[in-house]
Design an enzyme around this catalytic site. Sequence first.
Site, PDB file in Angstrom:
ATOM      1  N   ASN A 154       0.735  -1.323   0.285  1.00 19.36           N
ATOM      2  CA  ASN A 154      -0.015   0.144   0.104  1.00 19.36           C
ATOM      3  C   ASN A 154       0.703   1.248  -0.240  1.00 19.36           C
ATOM      4  O   ASN A 154       0.179   2.141  -0.039  1.00 19.36           O
ATOM      5  CB  ASN A 154      -0.611  -0.121   0.790  1.00 19.36           C
ATOM      6  CG  ASN A 154      -0.331   0.250   2.599  1.00 19.36           C
ATOM      7  OD1 ASN A 154       0.917  -0.585   2.564  1.00 19.36           O
ATOM      8  ND2 ASN A 154      -1.184   0.534   3.031  1.00 19.36           N
ATOM      9  N   GLU A 250       6.002  -2.874  11.902  1.00 15.75           N
ATOM     10  CA  GLU A 250       4.579  -2.142  11.807  1.00 15.75           C
ATOM     11  C   GLU A 250       4.033  -3.394  11.069  1.00 15.75           C
ATOM     12  O   GLU A 250       3.493  -3.920  10.033  1.00 15.75           O
ATOM     13  CB  GLU A 250       4.813  -1.190  11.245  1.00 15.75           C
ATOM     14  CG  GLU A 250       5.854   0.185  11.129  1.00 15.75           C
ATOM     15  CD  GLU A 250       6.078   0.435   9.789  1.00 15.75           C
ATOM     16  OE1 GLU A 250       6.672   1.745  10.759  1.00 15.75           O
ATOM     17  OE2 GLU A 250       5.143   0.930   8.881  1.00 15.75           O
ATOM     18  N   CYS A 284      -2.995   0.980   6.889  1.00  9.62           N
ATOM     19  CA  CYS A 284      -2.849   0.592   8.378  1.00  9.62           C
ATOM     20  C   CYS A 284      -4.145   1.228   9.351  1.00  9.62           C
ATOM     21  O   CYS A 284      -4.431   0.894  10.254  1.00  9.62           O
ATOM     22  CB  CYS A 284      -1.144  -0.096   8.416  1.00  9.62           C
ATOM     23  SG  CYS A 284      -0.556   2.018   8.724  1.00  9.62           S
TER      24      CYS A 284
END
Length: 476
Positions: A154, A250, A284
């Site tokens: 992304n 992450e 996210c």
Amino acid sequence: MTKAYKNYVNGEWKLSEESIEIFAPATGESLGTVPAMTTAEVDEVYAKAKAAQPAWRALSYVERAAYLHKVADILVRDAEKIGAVLSKEIAKGYKSAVSEVIRTAEIINYAAEEGLRMEGEVLEGGSFEAASKNKIAIVRREPVGLVLAISPFNYPINLAGSKIAPALISGNVVALKPPTQGSISGLLLAEAFAEAGLPAGVFNTITGRGSVIGDYIVEHEAVNFINFTGSTPIGERIGKLAGMRPIMLELGGKDSAIVLEDADLDLTAKNIIAGAFGYSGQRCTAVKRVLVMDSVADELVEKIRQQVLDLTIGNPEDDADITPLIDKNAADFVEGLINDASDKGAEALTEIKREGNLICPVLFDKVTTDMRLAWEEPFGPVLPIIRVKSVEEAIEISNKSEYGLQASVFTNNFPLAFKIASQLEVGTVHINNKTQRGTDNFPFLGAKKSGAGVQGVKYSIEAMTSVKSVVFDIAK
Ligand code: NAP
Ligand code: G3H
């Protein structure tokens, strides 16, 4: 003819025997091929990188910063060219794709400057026993060595740059493994490093499917630090394979927007829309559920619904708000969550419609905690509204998530907002704004299954350096 992109290894562009063809998710157009590296080729990347580290580490901060500033200048110059490819490769709106490249340049410049501010400290003895009063410790930071940077689809450029620049300025060398869908963009980023003239071996790329070479590149003993952004299951796997080596993870999120009775509902609705549907929810930090007080729920839901109806749906080059998802699996997964919520009685306030991988934005009201949508990360354009009776209930539902990335609180009661923030089990709480990364010098982290370690330029530098202490006695 399809372009064959190459990996950047030890200052040279290299093909592999096998390649992977990359198609645009929105149109199916072939964008080119990237090499599928073999394990022997990975060995070579790591060996050359290791060999390059002593000379790179020996440079001053100002010398390393000069290279990074050059990279940033090249990215700014080529932002539209790179952004056009990025936009097609991951079906991200063209303007957002160009912004991603510019943001990456800004992070690289900031990391270069932050390097100039690196300083150690001197500690004096004598605090524990009188005899140690002549002891002095000089505490400095040293690079960890070879950093393996793995970025997600992304933000294949931005979440590569946010790892690479802090690693390099600190004297580390880097191997970047971009996502397969996003690897052409990763290799365009590498072109900027090549043109900036970094010494051979300091920055390198590895392409190939994570399912094929992932374990090998992670487990390899040459790697000193793994800096990963992606899904929680892959992050957990990397955590296990890393052994005692330091890592930064992450991972996924299920960010809540908690809306109190006194919130400015226009501001709240605007932020929830931007937070939930930006890049079709494939962030996210997307707002992934709204926990709203019953008393204002009808009014808020109607404001959100109106704005969902205004979202444009189409292709990335037209800058549509909602574009096709990254692949069929992603669209199937989101459809499964939608069907589960519908079957269990959630009220769809917008039309449920799918064409190929394009999922039209869906707003669900009256979602309950027995529905998957209350807990799972869709990574798509579907937003659940969960009505709650009290602040305590909102906090309880928010904290029940296995994730702990971020949350938002919408209210004008600031003391209460700070109290709620202190009770939420997340890395960051935003007050009266959407959940979001950044700005990029702020700490960025996830609690629970959302990650390990703290990003943010200064924090990333700290993570990818280790403390070295030299102790000596001064004359009595
Ligand atoms: P992903 O499937 O986990 O892939 C992420 C990266 O890991 C890709 O480069 C992938 O390569 C690679 N990979 C796959 N298997 C691997 C393995 N066994 N070993 C090493 N690397 C491996 O995630 P994604 O679909 O790209 O990204 C979406 C997810 O990332 C979401 O869950 C989202 O929440 C999370 N995310 C989190 C943050 C954050 O800051 N917390 C930011 C962005 C995204 P291939 O593409 O070749 O498989
Ligand atoms: O997808 C994860 C990114 O780190 C989110 O960044 O909040 O700036 O979109 P963003």
